[in-house]
Scaffold this motif. Sequence first.
Motif, PDB file in Angstrom:
ATOM      1  N   LEU A   1      -6.873   1.006 -27.809  1.00 59.21           N
ATOM      2  CA  LEU A   1      -7.072   1.486 -26.442  1.00 59.21           C
ATOM      3  C   LEU A   1      -5.718   1.599 -25.756  1.00 59.21           C
ATOM      4  N   LEU A   2      -5.490   2.755 -25.171  1.00 55.74           N
ATOM      5  CA  LEU A   2      -4.226   3.033 -24.528  1.00 55.74           C
ATOM      6  C   LEU A   2      -4.215   2.544 -23.093  1.00 55.74           C
ATOM      7  N   THR A   3      -5.223   2.995 -22.362  1.00 56.41           N
ATOM      8  CA  THR A   3      -5.293   2.622 -20.958  1.00 56.41           C
ATOM      9  C   THR A   3      -6.738   2.704 -20.479  1.00 56.41           C
ATOM     10  N   SER A   4      -7.060   1.874 -19.520  1.00 53.58           N
ATOM     11  CA  SER A   4      -8.371   1.898 -18.879  1.00 53.58           C
ATOM     12  C   SER A   4      -8.152   1.862 -17.377  1.00 53.58           C
TER      13      SER A   4
ATOM     14  N   PRO B   1       1.285   3.094 -16.751  1.00 52.84           N
ATOM     15  CA  PRO B   1       1.490   1.997 -17.684  1.00 52.84           C
ATOM     16  C   PRO B   1       0.254   1.777 -18.550  1.00 52.84           C
ATOM     17  N   VAL B   2       0.519   1.368 -19.762  1.00 55.32           N
ATOM     18  CA  VAL B   2      -0.560   1.069 -20.698  1.00 55.32           C
ATOM     19  C   VAL B   2      -1.261  -0.184 -20.219  1.00 55.32           C
ATOM     20  N   GLY B   3      -2.563  -0.249 -20.372  1.00 57.58           N
ATOM     21  CA  GLY B   3      -3.309  -1.432 -19.986  1.00 57.58           C
ATOM     22  C   GLY B   3      -4.530  -1.107 -19.160  1.00 57.58           C
ATOM     23  N   VAL B   4      -5.025  -2.115 -18.467  1.00 57.90           N
ATOM     24  CA  VAL B   4      -6.233  -2.016 -17.661  1.00 57.90           C
ATOM     25  C   VAL B   4      -5.824  -2.035 -16.189  1.00 57.90           C
ATOM     26  N   HIS B   5      -6.194  -0.978 -15.451  1.00 55.94           N
ATOM     27  CA  HIS B   5      -5.757  -0.844 -14.054  1.00 55.94           C
ATOM     28  C   HIS B   5      -6.879  -0.325 -13.188  1.00 55.94           C
ATOM     29  N   PRO B   6      -6.907  -0.731 -11.907  1.00 61.55           N
ATOM     30  CA  PRO B   6      -7.910  -0.158 -10.987  1.00 61.55           C
ATOM     31  C   PRO B   6      -7.581   1.298 -10.685  1.00 61.55           C
ATOM     32  N   PHE B   7      -8.599   2.068 -10.292  1.00 60.01           N
ATOM     33  CA  PHE B   7      -8.366   3.466  -9.883  1.00 60.01           C
ATOM     34  C   PHE B   7      -7.525   3.475  -8.642  1.00 60.01           C
TER      35      PHE B   7
ATOM     36  N   GLU C   1     -13.915  -7.994 -10.777  1.00 57.10           N
ATOM     37  CA  GLU C   1     -13.251  -8.912 -11.713  1.00 57.10           C
ATOM     38  C   GLU C   1     -13.945  -8.942 -13.075  1.00 57.10           C
ATOM     39  N   GLU C   2     -15.272  -8.828 -13.072  1.00 53.77           N
ATOM     40  CA  GLU C   2     -16.006  -8.798 -14.345  1.00 53.77           C
ATOM     41  C   GLU C   2     -15.717  -7.518 -15.119  1.00 53.77           C
ATOM     42  N   VAL C   3     -15.619  -6.403 -14.401  1.00 48.12           N
ATOM     43  CA  VAL C   3     -15.295  -5.129 -15.059  1.00 48.12           C
ATOM     44  C   VAL C   3     -13.904  -5.218 -15.683  1.00 48.12           C
ATOM     45  N   ARG C   4     -12.960  -5.728 -14.915  1.00 41.87           N
ATOM     46  CA  ARG C   4     -11.580  -5.857 -15.418  1.00 41.87           C
ATOM     47  C   ARG C   4     -11.531  -6.765 -16.643  1.00 41.87           C
ATOM     48  N   ARG C   5     -12.182  -7.924 -16.559  1.00 39.15           N
ATOM     49  CA  ARG C   5     -12.174  -8.853 -17.681  1.00 39.15           C
ATOM     50  C   ARG C   5     -12.788  -8.229 -18.927  1.00 39.15           C
ATOM     51  N   ALA C   6     -13.894  -7.495 -18.751  1.00 33.73           N
ATOM     52  CA  ALA C   6     -14.566  -6.863 -19.881  1.00 33.73           C
ATOM     53  C   ALA C   6     -13.674  -5.796 -20.533  1.00 33.73           C
ATOM     54  N   LEU C   7     -13.006  -4.995 -19.713  1.00 38.16           N
ATOM     55  CA  LEU C   7     -12.118  -3.966 -20.266  1.00 38.16           C
ATOM     56  C   LEU C   7     -10.908  -4.588 -20.954  1.00 38.16           C
ATOM     57  N   GLU C   8     -10.402  -5.686 -20.394  1.00 40.60           N
ATOM     58  CA  GLU C   8      -9.298  -6.394 -21.053  1.00 40.60           C
ATOM     59  C   GLU C   8      -9.744  -6.962 -22.399  1.00 40.60           C
ATOM     60  N   GLN C   9     -10.973  -7.479 -22.464  1.00 43.04           N
ATOM     61  CA  GLN C   9     -11.505  -7.998 -23.726  1.00 43.04           C
ATOM     62  C   GLN C   9     -11.665  -6.865 -24.744  1.00 43.04           C
ATOM     63  N   LEU C  10     -12.161  -5.713 -24.286  1.00 43.64           N
ATOM     64  CA  LEU C  10     -12.292  -4.561 -25.174  1.00 43.64           C
ATOM     65  C   LEU C  10     -10.925  -4.137 -25.707  1.00 43.64           C
ATOM     66  N   ALA C  11      -9.918  -4.113 -24.844  1.00 53.25           N
ATOM     67  CA  ALA C  11      -8.560  -3.751 -25.271  1.00 53.25           C
ATOM     68  C   ALA C  11      -7.999  -4.779 -26.249  1.00 53.25           C
TER      69      ALA C  11
ATOM     70  N   ASP D   1     -18.091   0.829  -9.989  1.00 50.15           N
ATOM     71  CA  ASP D   1     -19.223   1.577 -10.534  1.00 50.15           C
ATOM     72  C   ASP D   1     -18.852   2.632 -11.584  1.00 50.15           C
ATOM     73  N   HIS D   2     -17.593   2.659 -12.015  1.00 52.46           N
ATOM     74  CA  HIS D   2     -17.196   3.593 -13.070  1.00 52.46           C
ATOM     75  C   HIS D   2     -15.880   3.165 -13.712  1.00 52.46           C
ATOM     76  N   ALA D   3     -15.652   3.708 -14.889  1.00 57.04           N
ATOM     77  CA  ALA D   3     -14.416   3.416 -15.603  1.00 57.04           C
ATOM     78  C   ALA D   3     -14.065   4.592 -16.499  1.00 57.04           C
ATOM     79  N   GLU D   4     -12.803   4.639 -16.878  1.00 54.41           N
ATOM     80  CA  GLU D   4     -12.310   5.670 -17.787  1.00 54.41           C
ATOM     81  C   GLU D   4     -11.431   4.981 -18.826  1.00 54.41           C
ATOM     82  N   ILE D   5     -11.683   5.298 -20.071  1.00 52.17           N
ATOM     83  CA  ILE D   5     -10.914   4.721 -21.178  1.00 52.17           C
ATOM     84  C   ILE D   5     -10.231   5.864 -21.904  1.00 52.17           C
ATOM     85  N   ARG D   6      -8.942   5.718 -22.142  1.00 55.88           N
ATOM     86  CA  ARG D   6      -8.182   6.740 -22.868  1.00 55.88           C
ATOM     87  C   ARG D   6      -7.512   6.100 -24.070  1.00 55.88           C
ATOM     88  N   TYR D   7      -7.578   6.794 -25.191  1.00 56.27           N
ATOM     89  CA  TYR D   7      -6.955   6.270 -26.408  1.00 56.27           C
ATOM     90  C   TYR D   7      -6.789   7.372 -27.438  1.00 56.27           C
TER      91      TYR D   7
END
Length: 152
Positions: A74-77, A146-152, A58-68, A82-88
Amino acid sequence: MRQGAAASRGGAGSRAAGEERALASVAAGDRLRGEEPADTPRLWHVTLSVSGKQAPLEEVRRALEQLAHDHPFLLTSRYAVDHAEIRYWEEARDLHDAAAVALRLWGEHRQTAGLPPWEIVGLEVIDRATYHQRIAEGYGPPPASPVGVHPF
């Protein structure tokens, strides 16, 4: 042709036996005739991969949403514990500039967005034409939807 003539023009005869020829390089941003001017911005598709010690999902998701939210480019995360991918898409003069911005993104916004203290483990920067060619040939990353923040 006389050896003196070759030497005066920098031909093969101008080097001593066993002397290596210096390699010429092209400076970042240099362009050939007919290419776009060096100061014309272009679009670059960036994929930034980060990883590190596990963090609450939940903290990872919230942080990526804040970054977006802070940076709507930012297109999608995609993320896991233990990992993330950001595309833009990044607008930059050349690949070097786009990569430099991408390499600073995570560290510069770690504090303000509350991002985990992960390290960058991957970076891909490709021009718009290459991105669309990969999609058309069916071997590139799927379009960011879809654009946004999503789990793998």
